[in-house]
Design an enzyme around this catalytic site. Structure first.
Site, PDB file in Angstrom:
ATOM      1  N   ASP A 138       5.802  29.265   6.966  1.00  0.00           N
ATOM      2  CA  ASP A 138       5.074  28.135   5.826  1.00  0.00           C
ATOM      3  C   ASP A 138       5.029  26.871   6.268  1.00  0.00           C
ATOM      4  O   ASP A 138       5.500  25.703   6.444  1.00  0.00           O
ATOM      5  CB  ASP A 138       6.452  28.273   4.833  1.00  0.00           C
ATOM      6  CG  ASP A 138       5.866  27.223   3.530  1.00  0.00           C
ATOM      7  OD1 ASP A 138       5.651  26.335   3.730  1.00  0.00           O
ATOM      8  OD2 ASP A 138       6.233  28.348   2.296  1.00  0.00           O
ATOM      9  N   HIS A 139       3.718  26.670   6.330  1.00  0.00           N
ATOM     10  CA  HIS A 139       2.846  25.881   6.963  1.00  0.00           C
ATOM     11  C   HIS A 139       4.279  23.973   6.720  1.00  0.00           C
ATOM     12  O   HIS A 139       3.739  22.852   6.850  1.00  0.00           O
ATOM     13  CB  HIS A 139       2.035  25.242   7.397  1.00  0.00           C
ATOM     14  CG  HIS A 139       1.551  24.937   6.160  1.00  0.00           C
ATOM     15  ND1 HIS A 139       0.260  25.748   4.930  1.00  0.00           N
ATOM     16  CD2 HIS A 139       0.267  23.600   5.803  1.00  0.00           C
ATOM     17  CE1 HIS A 139      -0.107  25.225   4.191  1.00  0.00           C
ATOM     18  NE2 HIS A 139      -0.015  24.183   4.344  1.00  0.00           N
ATOM     19  N   HIS A 188       5.373  27.729  -0.913  1.00  0.00           N
ATOM     20  CA  HIS A 188       5.467  26.131  -0.648  1.00  0.00           C
ATOM     21  C   HIS A 188       6.457  25.299  -0.894  1.00  0.00           C
ATOM     22  O   HIS A 188       7.280  24.716  -1.224  1.00  0.00           O
ATOM     23  CB  HIS A 188       4.538  25.840  -0.824  1.00  0.00           C
ATOM     24  CG  HIS A 188       3.086  26.325   0.719  1.00  0.00           C
ATOM     25  ND1 HIS A 188       3.291  26.447   1.754  1.00  0.00           N
ATOM     26  CD2 HIS A 188       1.774  26.349   0.146  1.00  0.00           C
ATOM     27  CE1 HIS A 188       2.193  27.273   2.515  1.00  0.00           C
ATOM     28  NE2 HIS A 188       1.342  27.025   1.323  1.00  0.00           N
TER      29      HIS A 188
HETATM   30  C1  BG6 Z   1      -2.244  27.375   1.251  1.00  0.00           C
HETATM   31  C2  BG6 Z   1      -2.769  27.767   1.192  1.00  0.00           C
HETATM   32  O1  BG6 Z   1      -0.748  28.048   2.291  1.00  0.00           O
HETATM   33  O2  BG6 Z   1      -2.052  25.778   1.707  1.00  0.00           O
HETATM   34  C3  BG6 Z   1      -4.281  27.036  -0.175  1.00  0.00           C
HETATM   35  O3  BG6 Z   1      -3.077  29.044   1.525  1.00  0.00           O
HETATM   36  C4  BG6 Z   1      -4.261  25.854   0.001  1.00  0.00           C
HETATM   37  O4  BG6 Z   1      -4.492  27.864  -1.000  1.00  0.00           O
HETATM   38  C5  BG6 Z   1      -3.020  24.570   1.554  1.00  0.00           C
HETATM   39  O5  BG6 Z   1      -5.116  25.004  -0.077  1.00  0.00           O
HETATM   40  C6  BG6 Z   1      -2.141  23.630   0.988  1.00  0.00           C
HETATM   41  O6  BG6 Z   1      -1.923  23.400   2.169  1.00  0.00           O
HETATM   42  P1  BG6 Z   1      -1.751  21.620   2.355  1.00  0.00           P
HETATM   43  O7  BG6 Z   1      -1.326  21.697   3.804  1.00  0.00           O
HETATM   44  O8  BG6 Z   1      -3.764  21.898   2.342  1.00  0.00           O
HETATM   45  O9  BG6 Z   1      -0.874  21.233   1.394  1.00  0.00           O
END
Ligand code: BG6
Length: 509
Positions: free
Chosen positions: A185-186, A248
């Site tokens: 989960d980045h 997230h």
């Molecule tokens: C991803 C989603 O996991 O996270 C995207 O699939 C979203 O839809 C993105 O735009 C948002 O990530 P960050 O790091 O740009 O907030």
């Protein structure tokens, strides 16, 4: 942190090497790790794909992505030449172990050259539907047997609902033990998200007030200004709840609400987070309308630019009922948080990008000041700003200069970029490094993923059974539909404008 010299030689295999993730995220992250000296002395990056390409085409594909997305300067010939010498490509087939024969031979060759069995990291940069077949091939080729050295990395979405998440977890479990599986989960790799643990548990001053006695409620906002961009096809079948909340936002909630860990240890931290998910009061089907709100953006304006509505985006149905905005109220039934609502909201095409956790403290038990001295009378608030600005702001009442007792809310802030004077690494850099060192703290465990899905299943079911009749229900460039305002207003509260670190003093509250 393990030093790179003591890191085992590593072969990093990217399935789906020709795809977007390898190009946009993995290439730049591995390149930055290389530039900063965080990769092991002996490493190989092997692109694997059913679509054949030469080593050189694979290298150019990654170089193009690095040129566009790397946080460090464009590749110089020397740096690139050095990095590129570690890159190669193998074509994979569709049959069982045979499909990975070339890869297996390449890995054996590498072990022989290095004179040691290398750590092997299998990264699934492929659609979820392909993961089962590939892990089956890895298992059949006996590449997952070395429990210490073989690891598999999978990306969200981990399933589409509880049933499919369980099925995926079972499939992974056939060939890999849980300790070999790294579910990304980045958000957990973001510096500011990791800092929630440092902030809460490395400072004794906040923990005593981090509970129902002092906290009135919390809001967690992940607002995006971008639309679905080129991902309409994927998003149509996903929606905000699955795409953002299931992973997230719930992970942010867990870090904010968890109990102190006994040790900074992967399983201990993940267990404490899983306890939060288990403590969240299940939403009954008949209450879904009281606890949730959904929206879809229509055409509008963002920062002076006209923005198309979701239904006008590429690969989106003209009558799409997919939600691009979701808000939820959750209650955590435990000693610490009983009665403290957590309001979550996320959406695309909102007025500006802002991810934050806002802790709203209770009002003073008795106000000794005359009403006219504190016209805004805002209770203290602590905001953890996750992005785009990174830092922490504490807002509290102070006396304004002058002969009369007049109060005003002021802010005290900590800004990452001002304090540390260098950009934070991209989340993928942290996460890939953790996979290499075998630290699973920032990855989702099987039980967490399933608990998050269980929690959301009633919402998904009720939403599915009752398609929205009012979509699009908010213009692009606004903070979501009216139902989201009603959700929180029902409790006598309101969403506040996300804090911008640069101008928090001026931010209307
Ligand atoms: C991803 C989603 O996991 O996270 C995207 O699939 C979203 O839809 C993105 O735009 C948002 O990530 P960050 O790091 O740009 O907030």
């Amino acid at each position: 942190m393990e030093s790179t010299t003591s890191m085992e030689p590593t072969a990093f295999i990217i399935f789906g090497a020709s795809g977007d993730l390898a190009w946009r995220k993995l290439g730049p992250a591995l390149y930055n790790l290389h530039l900063d000296g965080w990769l092991p002395g002996r490493f190989a990056i092997i692109g694997a794909d059913r679509k054949a390409m030469s080593d050189d085409v694979f290298r150019s594909h990654l170089r193009d992505g690095i040129g566009r997305f790397s946080r460090q300067d464009k590749t110089s010939e020397t740096d690139w030449g050095d990095f590129a010498s570690h890159l190669s490509f193998v074509e994979t087939g569709t049959d069982g172990a045979g499909g990975l024969q070339t890869l297996t031979e390449r890995l054996e060759e590498i072990d022989k050259t290095w004179g040691v069995p290398a750590r092997r990291i299998f990264y699934m940069a492929v659609p979820p539907s392909a993961i089962g077949a590939i892990t089956g091939q890895i298992g059949a080729a006996n590449l997952s047997q070395d429990r210490e050295r073989a690891r598999v990395v999978v990306e969200k979405p981990i399933g589409y609902d509880l049933g499919s998440a369980r099925a995926l977890n079972r499939t992974l479990g056939v060939h890999f033990e849980e300790r070999q599986i790294f579910r990304i989960d980045h958000y957990l790799g973001k510096e500011t998200v990791q800092n929630i643990l440092a902030f809460r548990f490395a400072n004794p001053i906040f923990e005593p007030i981090w509970n129902r006695r002092y906290v009135d409620h919390m809001t967690i906002t992940v607002a995006e200004a971008v639309g679905v961009e080129h991902r309409g096809g994927y998003y149509e079948h996903t929606g905000a709840l699955r795409d953002m909340v299931q992973n997230h936002l719930l992970q942010l909630l867990c870090l904010t609400a968890m109990e102190p860990p006994v040790a900074f240890d992967a399983d201990e931290i993940r267990s404490k987070k899983a306890d939060v998910l288990r403590a969240i009061r299940p939403i009954r089907h008949e209450d879904v309308h009281l606890y949730t709100a959904r929206g879809q953006y229509g055409p509008g304006w963002i920062s002076g630019q006209q923005a198309a509505g979701y239904r006008q985006e590429p690969e989106v149905a003209p009558d799409s009922r997919t939600e691009t905005f979701a808000a939820l109220k959750l209650l955590v039934d435990n000693w610490r948080w009983q009665g403290v609502p957590f309001y979550l909201r996320t959406g695309k095409r909102l007025p500006f990008q802002a991810s934050e956790i806002s802790v709203r403290f209770r009002s003073v038990p008795h106000n000794s000041f005359p009403a006219e001295s504190a016209p805004d009378g805002q209770p203290a608030r602590l905001v953890i700003c996750i992005q785009p600005e990174e830092g922490i702001v504490i807002k509290f009442q102070a006396k304004q200069p002058g002969p009369r007792m007049r109060l005003r809310q002021v802010g005290m802030r900590f800004s990452y970029c001002e304090t540390f004077q260098k950009p934070s690494p991209d989340a993928y850099e942290t996460l890939l490094w953790d996979v290499m060192t075998g630290d699973a703290t920032l990855f989702m465990r099987e039980d967490q993923v399933e608990a998050a899905w269980s929690l959301l299943m009633p919402v998904l079911e009720v939403w599915q059974e009752n398609p929205p009749v009012d979509f699009p229900n908010h213009p692009a460039g606004t903070w979501g539909p009216e139902s989201a305002e009603i959700l929180i207003a029902r409790d006598g509260r309101s969403w506040l404008l996300p804090t911008r670190l640069g101008d928090e003093e001026n931010c209307p509250d």
